[in-house]
Scaffold this active site. Structure first.
Site, PDB file in Angstrom:
ATOM      1  N   GLN A  48     -49.625  37.251  36.230  1.00  0.00           N
ATOM      2  CA  GLN A  48     -49.006  36.121  36.924  1.00  0.00           C
ATOM      3  C   GLN A  48     -49.758  34.829  36.580  1.00  0.00           C
ATOM      4  OE1 GLN A  48     -49.352  38.439  40.675  1.00  0.00           O
ATOM      5  NE2 GLN A  48     -47.313  37.661  41.116  1.00  0.00           N
ATOM      6  N   ILE A  50     -51.064  31.669  34.368  1.00  0.00           N
ATOM      7  CA  ILE A  50     -50.338  30.785  33.437  1.00  0.00           C
ATOM      8  C   ILE A  50     -51.307  30.078  32.491  1.00  0.00           C
ATOM      9  CG2 ILE A  50     -48.412  30.387  35.013  1.00  0.00           C
ATOM     10  CD1 ILE A  50     -49.781  27.699  35.743  1.00  0.00           C
ATOM     11  N   ASP A  51     -52.593  30.505  32.505  1.00  0.00           N
ATOM     12  CA  ASP A  51     -53.616  29.743  31.795  1.00  0.00           C
ATOM     13  C   ASP A  51     -53.835  30.169  30.347  1.00  0.00           C
ATOM     14  OD1 ASP A  51     -54.957  32.144  32.165  1.00  0.00           O
ATOM     15  OD2 ASP A  51     -56.147  31.386  33.847  1.00  0.00           O
ATOM     16  N   HIS A  66     -45.013  34.529  35.061  1.00  0.00           N
ATOM     17  CA  HIS A  66     -44.800  33.173  35.587  1.00  0.00           C
ATOM     18  C   HIS A  66     -44.848  32.118  34.485  1.00  0.00           C
ATOM     19  CE1 HIS A  66     -45.964  34.412  39.978  1.00  0.00           C
ATOM     20  NE2 HIS A  66     -44.905  35.033  39.519  1.00  0.00           N
ATOM     21  N   CYS A  77     -32.156  23.301  26.807  1.00  0.00           N
ATOM     22  CA  CYS A  77     -31.913  24.081  25.587  1.00  0.00           C
ATOM     23  C   CYS A  77     -33.112  24.999  25.356  1.00  0.00           C
ATOM     24  CB  CYS A  77     -31.663  23.153  24.382  1.00  0.00           C
ATOM     25  SG  CYS A  77     -33.134  22.343  23.708  1.00  0.00           S
ATOM     26  N   CYS A  99     -36.500  15.854  25.699  1.00  0.00           N
ATOM     27  CA  CYS A  99     -36.449  16.886  24.668  1.00  0.00           C
ATOM     28  C   CYS A  99     -36.082  16.257  23.320  1.00  0.00           C
ATOM     29  CB  CYS A  99     -35.425  17.947  25.055  1.00  0.00           C
ATOM     30  SG  CYS A  99     -35.147  19.163  23.752  1.00  0.00           S
ATOM     31  N   SER A 140     -54.739  41.169  42.444  1.00  0.00           N
ATOM     32  CA  SER A 140     -53.440  40.735  42.962  1.00  0.00           C
ATOM     33  C   SER A 140     -53.314  41.199  44.406  1.00  0.00           C
ATOM     34  CB  SER A 140     -52.306  41.325  42.120  1.00  0.00           C
ATOM     35  OG  SER A 140     -51.071  41.106  42.783  1.00  0.00           O
ATOM     36  N   ASN A 165     -59.101  44.696  44.245  1.00  0.00           N
ATOM     37  CA  ASN A 165     -58.819  43.420  44.898  1.00  0.00           C
ATOM     38  C   ASN A 165     -59.893  43.177  45.960  1.00  0.00           C
ATOM     39  OD1 ASN A 165     -57.039  41.146  45.033  1.00  0.00           O
ATOM     40  ND2 ASN A 165     -56.370  41.859  47.038  1.00  0.00           N
TER      41      ASN A 165
HETATM   42 ZN   LIG Z   1     -33.524  20.436  24.852  1.00  0.00          ZN
END
Ligand SMILES: [Zn+2]
Length: 201
Positions: A48, A50-51, A66, A77, A99, A140, A165
């Site tokens: 999960q 995002i780094d 994520h 797009c 974009c 988690s 955990n």
């Molecule tokens: Zn685009």
């Protein structure tokens, strides 16, 4: 997404956070997991985070449920590119970029609140869960679904389940082993006792 002010504020906050990402480096947990994969002991990582630090450590098969803050994606797009130059462009221009392909709306390639999880990534994650013989959940709280269903499915399909955990989780009752400790401490201890030459990096 509809508010230009909100989108500017999003980019401003993300640009600040980006500097911290750029400075972050993999820790002993990232490095150990990458070693296990290199040695054929780990099918892959479902995260999960995002780094992008698992990839920095050398992990190849990483499912980012994520998304990733390392890339910018178009909401209109399929365009996406590494984030660095686009964050720099935002800081230099002080305006939200459009974009380059379709003039659509750009944001970090993370799954924000209100967005659905990437279908293909999730599908592969469930496939790995059903095929695993040992499923480790590391750091988690296992409260957010559908992610929290993955260890449950692995267990139902016969895998052993290990939960590491700091605090108890809702799935503790079905786990084969529970370790309530910070990940860094556990992996440091494991590396200390490991005398398997294949584990040396
Ligand atoms: Zn685009």
């Amino acid at each position: 997404m509809a508010s230009a002010d909100s989108r500017y504020e999003y980019w401003r906050q993300k640009s600040e956070a980006h500097r911290d990402f750029a400075d972050a480096t993999p820790n002993i947990t990232h490095n150990t997991l990458a070693n296990w994969e290199r040695n054929g002991r780990l099918r892959g990582i479902i995260t999960q985070n995002i780094d992008g630090l698992h990839q920095d450590a050398g992990s190849q098969d990483v499912l980012e449920l994520h998304g990733t803050a390392r890339e910018i994606a178009c909401m209109d797009c399929d365009w996406r590119e590494p984030a660095d130059s686009w964050v720099a462009k935002f800081v230099a221009d002080d305006r939200v970029p459009d974009c380059p392909k379709c003039n659509g709306r750009l944001k970090h390639a993370t799954v924000s609140f209100g967005q659905t999880l990437p279908t293909e990534v999730l599908r592969t994650a469930f496939k790995w869960a059903t095929e695993s013989d040992l499923f480790l959940t590391l750091g988690s709280s296992l409260v957010v679904h559908p992610t929290a269903s993955l260890p449950q499915i692995a267990r139902e399909r016969g895998a052993k389940l290990v939960i590491v955990n700091r605090d108890p989780t809702p799935l503790d009752s079905i786990a084969n082993l529970i370790v309530n400790a910070p990940l860094g401490e556990l992996f440091a201890a494991m590396n200390t006792v490991s005398n398997d030459p294949r584990e040396q990096s």
